[in-house]
Design an enzyme around this catalytic site. Structure first.
Site, PDB file in Angstrom:
ATOM      1  CB  ALA A   1      -0.884  -6.661   6.744  1.00 20.43           C
ATOM      2  CB  CYS A   2      -2.265  -1.092   7.134  1.00 21.94           C
ATOM      3  SG  CYS A   2      -0.818  -1.094   8.226  1.00 21.94           S
ATOM      4  CB  THR A   3      -7.587  -2.178   6.256  1.00 21.14           C
ATOM      5  OG1 THR A   3      -7.180  -3.544   6.129  1.00 21.14           O
ATOM      6  CG2 THR A   3      -8.751  -1.906   5.319  1.00 21.14           C
TER       7      THR A   3
ATOM      8  CD  GLU B   1      -3.417   0.243   3.562  1.00 19.97           C
ATOM      9  OE1 GLU B   1      -3.589  -0.920   3.172  1.00 19.97           O
ATOM     10  OE2 GLU B   1      -3.889   0.694   4.629  1.00 19.97           O
TER      11      GLU B   1
END
Length: 472
Positions: A5-7, A98
Site C-alpha cells: 500500500a502506497c500513494t 508503488e
C-alpha cells in the site's frame, strides 16, 4: 512482510510554480515500523561488488563506482534494505515502489520470478549508478528483463528536466512514460499508464518484445488500434473500487475541482493538467490528505458508513512520506531537496534535507521496533499517537505546530539559497549539512514540546474525572 500500500504523485516542471520537477510517495506498511534517514558517500572499489538480497536471494554484480545518495532504509535489514527514496549527487531522484497488481492472464503467460529484483533492492542497485532520470528508467528496465521481478510495482524517477513513471506488469515486462512538463499524475496501487505510443521514444520506454508478448499470448481484451497498458496488464476488481480509485479521484479533485468524476470510476485518467501551477505544498497536502471536505474523511462529519468507506491517502500504517523536489538552475546539491515526514504524514511535518548533505542528525539514524525517545521516527510517532487519543481536542495544537514549521522551513530554504549560491565543493556541502541538521533538529524539538503540551492537557481528560454537583 506485505508491502502492498502506497500513494504516489509526479509533477512536471512546467506545471510547478518555480519550474521544479516533483515526485513523492507515502511508504505504507505497518503502524510501528521505524525508518532511518541516511546519506551514502561516493564510493570507488577495486574488487568486484555484488548485491545479495536478504529478502528473496536476488543477486547481481554492481559497478565499481557508486554515487553519493540519500535514502530511508528500514530499522532492520532482516527482510531487505528497503531504501525506498533518495536523491543522488547528479541530481537524480528515485522513489520505489508503488505496489501494483497484474491480472491472472498476464501472470499466466509470464509469472513473477521468486528470486527476481524487488522493491527492497531497487533504489540500492539503481540510484547510485545513474546520472539522469532517463538513465534510471533504462537501468531498472534492463535489470527487470535480465533477472525478472518478484512483484508488480510502479517506480518514480526525476531530474531537473524530466519526471518518469515506470510500471512492471509481469515477470519480465515493463513500460515507462514521461510525465508531460505541464502535467501531473497521482497513483494508488493500480496499473496507471494507459496508451503507449511505440513511435514516441522521447516520452515512452518499454521492454524488448513487449508488443510481441502481448500478441502471442492473446492478452488484448478490446479491439483497438491503441496499446493500452492498464487495460492489458492491470486489474479492475472490487478492491480497486474501495481501496484504490478513490485516492486517485481525490488527488484529481484537489488539482482539477472543475472536473466532475466519481470516486469509484475505473476511467480516471493517468495524466491530468491542473487548473493552476502546483507547488511542494500541494504535493505534501495530497500525500497527507484523508478526503478533507468530503463525506469520506474518517475524522470528518460524514456518516459513519461514509467515513469508513474508502481507504485514505494518509493513514496510520505510513512509515514515512517523502517529496523529492529538483529545482531549476542550481547545481545538484542545492537543487535537490529531500522533504521527509516520518510516520503519519497527516500528523507529522515535511523536513527539508538538501541533496548535497554529507550526513543526517544521529536522531534520524536511530529507532528500533520498540519505542525510543531519542529516535526521530518515534518522536514524531509519539506526538501523533497523543493526538489520536483526543483527536478533535488536540488537532488545533498539532496544526499550529505544523504551520509554524512550514513557515520556518520556507524561510530556511530561502536563506540557504541566498548563501549557498556563492559556495562550492566542501564548503557548500558543510553548509548544506549544517543547515539541514538545524531544521531537522528544530522539528524534533517542536514535536517534543507538542508532546509535552498534549500530555499535560490530557491529564484532565481522564474518564475517571468527577465533577461534583454543589446543589447536592
Amino acid at each position: 512482510m506485505n508491502y502492498s500500500a502506497c500513494t504516489s504523485i509526479l509533477i512536471g516542471k512546467g506545471a510547478t510554480v518555480d519550474g521544479s520537477t516533483i515526485i513523492g510517495r507515502n511508504e505504507d506498511s505497518r503502524s510501528a515500523w521505524p525508518k532511518h534517514m541516511v546519506v551514502h558517500p561516493h564510493r570507488t572499489f577495486t574488487q568486484p561488488q555484488e548485491f545479495r538480497s536478504k529478502d528473496n536471494g536476488f543477486t547481481m554484480p554492481l559497478p565499481l563506482e557508486a554515487a553519493k545518495y540519500t535514502a530511508t532504509p528500514e530499522w532492520t535489514d532482516q527482510y531487505g534494505l528497503f531504501e525506498e527514496d533518495g536523491i543522488n549527487e547528479y541530481g537524480v531522484a528515485m522513489s520505489a515502489t508503488e505496489s501494483t497488481y497484474s491480472n491472472d492472464r498476464v501472470l499466466g503467460a509470464d509469472p513473477l520470478v521468486k528470486d527476481g529484483i524487488g522493491e527492497e533492492a531497487m533504489v540500492t542497485v539503481v540510484l547510485p549508478y545513474v546520472k539522469t532520470a532517463r538513465e534510471g528508467v533504462k537501468r531498472l528496465g534492463q535489470l527487470i528483463e535480465t533477472y525478472g521481478t518478484n512483484e508488480s510495482n510502479g517506480i518514480l524517477f526525476s531530474d531537473q528536466d524530466e519526471a518518469w513513471y515506470l510500471e512492471t506488469g509481469a515477470g519480465h515486462y515493463w513500460v515507462a512514460q514521461r510525465i508531460p512538463d505541464n502535467g501531473y499524475a497521482v497513483i494508488s496501487n493500480q496499473m496507471a499508464i494507459e496508451r503507449v505510443n511505440f513511435q514516441d521514444s522521447d516520452n515512452f520506454m518499454w521492454a524488448t518484445h513487449l508488443q510481441e508478448f502481448v500478441t502471442e499470448n492473446h492478452l488484448v481484451r478490446h479491439q483497438t488500434t491503441d496499446f493500452n497498458w492498464r487495460d492489458t496488464f492491470g486489474t479492475q476488481d472490487a478492491s480497486d473500487l474501495y481501496y484504490n480509485t478513490p485516492r486517485v479521484w481525490y488527488g484529481q479533485k484537489l488539482f482539477n475541482p472543475q472536473i466532475d468524476q466519481e470516486p469509484q470510476s475505473f476511467n480516471l485518467p493517468f495524466i491530468r493538467y491542473a487548473d493552476r501551477l502546483l507547488s511542494v505544498d500541494d504535493a505534501q497536502f495530497y500525500l497527507s490528505s484523508h478526503y478533507q471536505q468530503t463525506p469520506y474523511d474518517p475524522v470528518g462529519t460524514g456518516s459513519e458508513t461514509d467515513k469508513k468507506k474508502f481507504r485514505p491517502v494518509s493513514l496510520a500504517k505510513t512509515q514515512e512520506s517523502h517529496v523529492l523536489q529538483i529545482r531549476p538552475e542550481f547545481e545538484p546539491g542545492l537543487a535537490g531537496i529531500h522533504w521527509l515526514a516520518m510516520g503519519v504524514a497527516a500528523e507529522s511535518t515535511y523536513v527539508p534535507f538538501f541533496a548535497g548533505i554529507t550526513t543526517t542528525p544521529a536522531e534520524y539514524q536511530l529507532g528500533q521496533k520498540d519505542y525510543d525517545s531519542k529516535s526521530a521516527y518515534w518522536i514524531f510517532k509519539h506526538a501523533s499517537i497523543l493526538v489520536d487519543a483526543h483527536y478533535n481536542t488536540f488537532l488545533p495544537d498539532l496544526e499550529a505546530v505544523q504551520k509554524e514549521l512550514r513557515i520556518a522551513f520556507k524561510q530556511e530554504v530561502k536563506h540557504v539559497d541566498e548563501v549557498a549560491k556563492h559556495l562550492h565543493g566542501t564548503e557548500l556541502a558543510d553548509f548544506l549539512t549544517a543547515e539541514s541538521a538545524a531544521g531537522a533538529l528544530a522539528a524534533l524539538k517542536a514535536y517534543q514540546n507538542l508532546a509535552g503540551l498534549l500530555i499535560t492537557k490530557a491529564t484532565d481528560l481522564s474518564p475517571l474525572n468527577y465533577t461534583q454537583d454543589m446543589n447536592l
